[in-house]
Design a protein around this motif. Structure first.
Motif, short mmCIF file in Angstrom:
data_model
loop_
_atom_site.label_atom_id
_atom_site.label_comp_id
_atom_site.label_asym_id
_atom_site.label_seq_id
_atom_site.Cartn_x
_atom_site.Cartn_y
_atom_site.Cartn_z
N SER A 101 22.51 51.45 12.94
CA SER A 101 21.91 50.57 13.94
C SER A 101 21.47 49.28 13.26
O SER A 101 20.66 49.32 12.33
CB SER A 101 20.71 51.25 14.61
OG SER A 101 20.10 50.37 15.53
N LYS A 102 22.03 48.17 13.72
CA LYS A 102 21.68 46.90 13.09
C LYS A 102 20.22 46.57 13.36
O LYS A 102 19.46 46.25 12.45
CB LYS A 102 22.59 45.80 13.61
CG LYS A 102 22.32 44.46 12.94
CD LYS A 102 23.47 43.50 13.07
CE LYS A 102 23.27 42.35 12.10
NZ LYS A 102 23.15 41.06 12.75
N SER A 103 19.84 46.66 14.64
CA SER A 103 18.45 46.34 14.98
C SER A 103 17.53 47.45 14.48
O SER A 103 16.36 47.20 14.18
CB SER A 103 18.31 46.21 16.49
OG SER A 103 18.63 47.46 17.09
N GLN A 160 34.55 45.68 24.55
CA GLN A 160 33.21 45.26 24.13
C GLN A 160 33.27 43.88 23.49
O GLN A 160 32.46 43.00 23.78
CB GLN A 160 32.58 46.23 23.13
CG GLN A 160 31.13 45.83 22.85
CD GLN A 160 30.56 46.31 21.53
OE1 GLN A 160 31.20 47.04 20.79
NE2 GLN A 160 29.35 45.90 21.23
N THR A 173 17.48 50.68 18.62
CA THR A 173 18.20 51.00 19.86
C THR A 173 17.87 52.43 20.31
O THR A 173 17.90 53.37 19.51
CB THR A 173 19.72 50.83 19.63
OG1 THR A 173 19.94 49.53 19.09
CG2 THR A 173 20.50 50.98 20.91
N SER A 213 28.10 49.60 16.86
CA SER A 213 27.82 50.59 15.81
C SER A 213 28.50 51.92 16.11
O SER A 213 28.13 52.96 15.55
CB SER A 213 26.30 50.78 15.68
OG SER A 213 25.70 49.56 15.30
#
Ligand code: PA5
Length: 422
Positions: free
Chosen positions: A130-132, A273, A135, A82
């Motif tokens: 943020s996908k989740s 990454q 974080t 992200s």
């Protein structure tokens, strides 16, 4: 748009080894394209470029026009997938309409303090990604940046300056966006963080910064079509994936992504990454590293030439940079450099690359070169897809699930315990 030169693999990889790996490449291709491979639920990136709706690009572009009118800068809050693709793109293209400041990619109080000082008198729009949605780094940075925004704006003005990019239903950030009425964009369920640059994760902040997201997507679309065929002669992306696995099996445990362009620095971080999280598991995985030449020739050059021979190198070259600068003639020539006067810096840079790749080859470092024809948005979109697909294929050849990241949870559990999280 992209070429792969493998001349300096001669003597390190032989034609028989390429024949031998073909069945694994075919299995990897079939597993990926049939949606039956490991982690198939996170392979939405595979045909994502062709599925990005025109309406989404339009919506984001309209939002960008509004932000260009009312803001001096963007603050992009996020980490890992992200964060890195956004920074890689902005740095590679050399800035767009608005400068981008980053937060939530570290927990340094000095960094955040300095950022707050920098932002104090600026008109800001914040994109929190943020996908989740849970974080730690971006969540606590957002709290701080939100306070700054609240000191500057109220009501509807405040609301429109916060844009959330997160899951459609899950996570705290979704809860925040919905309850506060912030504008939000959805990260598709089937695309993991490190493969998400062409989702709203990248598209929203990049458009706000002034990047031509249509060209980025168009470049990726071309790559999607070009790398769909399972033929090592025609598919440079598969050839690269196969070759790095052959080298790995022969003890070349490190891949050094080397570039002679400082604007590629964060593309290399993004690459690390992508490959590190995708392949580094079950006791396996090439260690992805990077060097920024010619700076690092004066520090890591010795290691590359002469240290333990467990490394192969992938150069990332740019055929036509955006600009060139000519070395001037000097009447007295006291420094003795008139022999390059009248030549472009790009000419000298390319000679440095040619010399380095030849020297490293002779020093026992097999190397190959990926060349981007141009340093523009479309070629960058193409390159992102090239590496994503190479990573998916390479991970399957290696026999791991390239779409999960169970290892990143271990430190979090310990950190949460230390911080007293219930
Ligand atoms: O690739 C990944 O999944 C990670 O690097 C994530 O992108 C990173 O941890 C950030 O996660 P999130 O977007 O959920 O905040």
């Amino acid at each position: 748009m992209i070429t792969l030169n493998t001349d300096y693999l001669k003597g390190f990889v032989n034609p028989q080894e390429i024949n031998d790996i073909l069945p694994s490449v075919r299995l990897a291709h079939d597993a990926l394209h049939s949606g039956k491979g490991l982690g198939a639920e996170f392979t939405g990136w595979l045909d994502l470029p062709s599925r990005i709706p025109d309406a989404l690009i339009k919506e984001i572009s309209l939002l960008a026009s509004e932000v260009h009118q009312n803001s001096d800068c963007i603050v992009s809050i996020g980490i890992g997938g992200s964060y890195l693709g956004i920074r890689a793109t902005v740095d590679f293209l050399g800035g767009g309409k608005l400068p981008v400041y980053y937060a939530g990619h570290n927990i340094s109080s000095d960094y955040l303090h300095q950022l707050l000082v920098t932002l104090k008198d600026k008109r800001i729009t914040v994109v929190v990604i943020s996908k989740s949605g849970t974080t730690t780094e971006p969540a606590i940075a957002f709290r701080v940046i939100k306070k700054l925004l609240e000191s500057k704006y109220q009501g509807e003005e405040l609301k429109k300056r916060i844009i959330c990019v997160t899951d459609e239903k899950k996570g705290a950030l979704r809860k925040i966006a919905d309850s506060q009425g912030y504008r939000s964009f959805i990260i598709p369920d089937d695309v993991g963080g490190r493969y998400s640059i062409l989702t709203p994760v990248g598209l929203v902040p990049l458009a706000l910064a002034g990047v031509d997201i249509q060209s980025l997507v168009d470049g990726a679309r071309k790559a999607q079509a070009e790398y769909a065929v399972c033929d090592l002669d025609k598919n440079t992306c598969y050839r690269y994936a196969a070759l790095r696995n052959i080298l790995y099996a022969k003890g070349k445990k490190i891949e050094m992504l080397s570039s002679f362009y400082p604007e590629v620095f964060y593309v290399a971080e993004w690459f690390k990454q992508l490959f590190g999280e995708s392949e580094g598991k079950q006791g396996k995985g090439i260690f992805p590293a990077s060097l920024n030449m010619s700076t690092d020739l004066h520090s890591m050059g010795q290691w590359m030439q002469d240290a333990e021979r467990t490394v192969f190198e992938t150069f990332l070259q740019i055929d036509k940079p955006q600009h060139d600068v000519i070395v001037p003639t000097d009447a007295e020539d006291l420094d003795g450099f008139n022999y390059v006067a009248g030549k472009g810096f790009d000419f000298v840079n390319k000679k440095a690359y040619e010399a380095t790749s030849a020297a490293h080859f002779e020093g026992g470092v097999p190397n190959m070169t990926i060349t981007l024809c141009k340093a523009d948005t479309m070629h960058l979109g193409h390159l992102y897809y090239f590496f994503e697909k190479a990573c998916g294929i390479s991970g399957y050849i290696l026999g791991v699930n390239p779409f999960d990241q169970p290892g990143v949870e271990a430190y979090k559990k310990k950190m949460f315990a230390l911080l007293g999280k219930q």
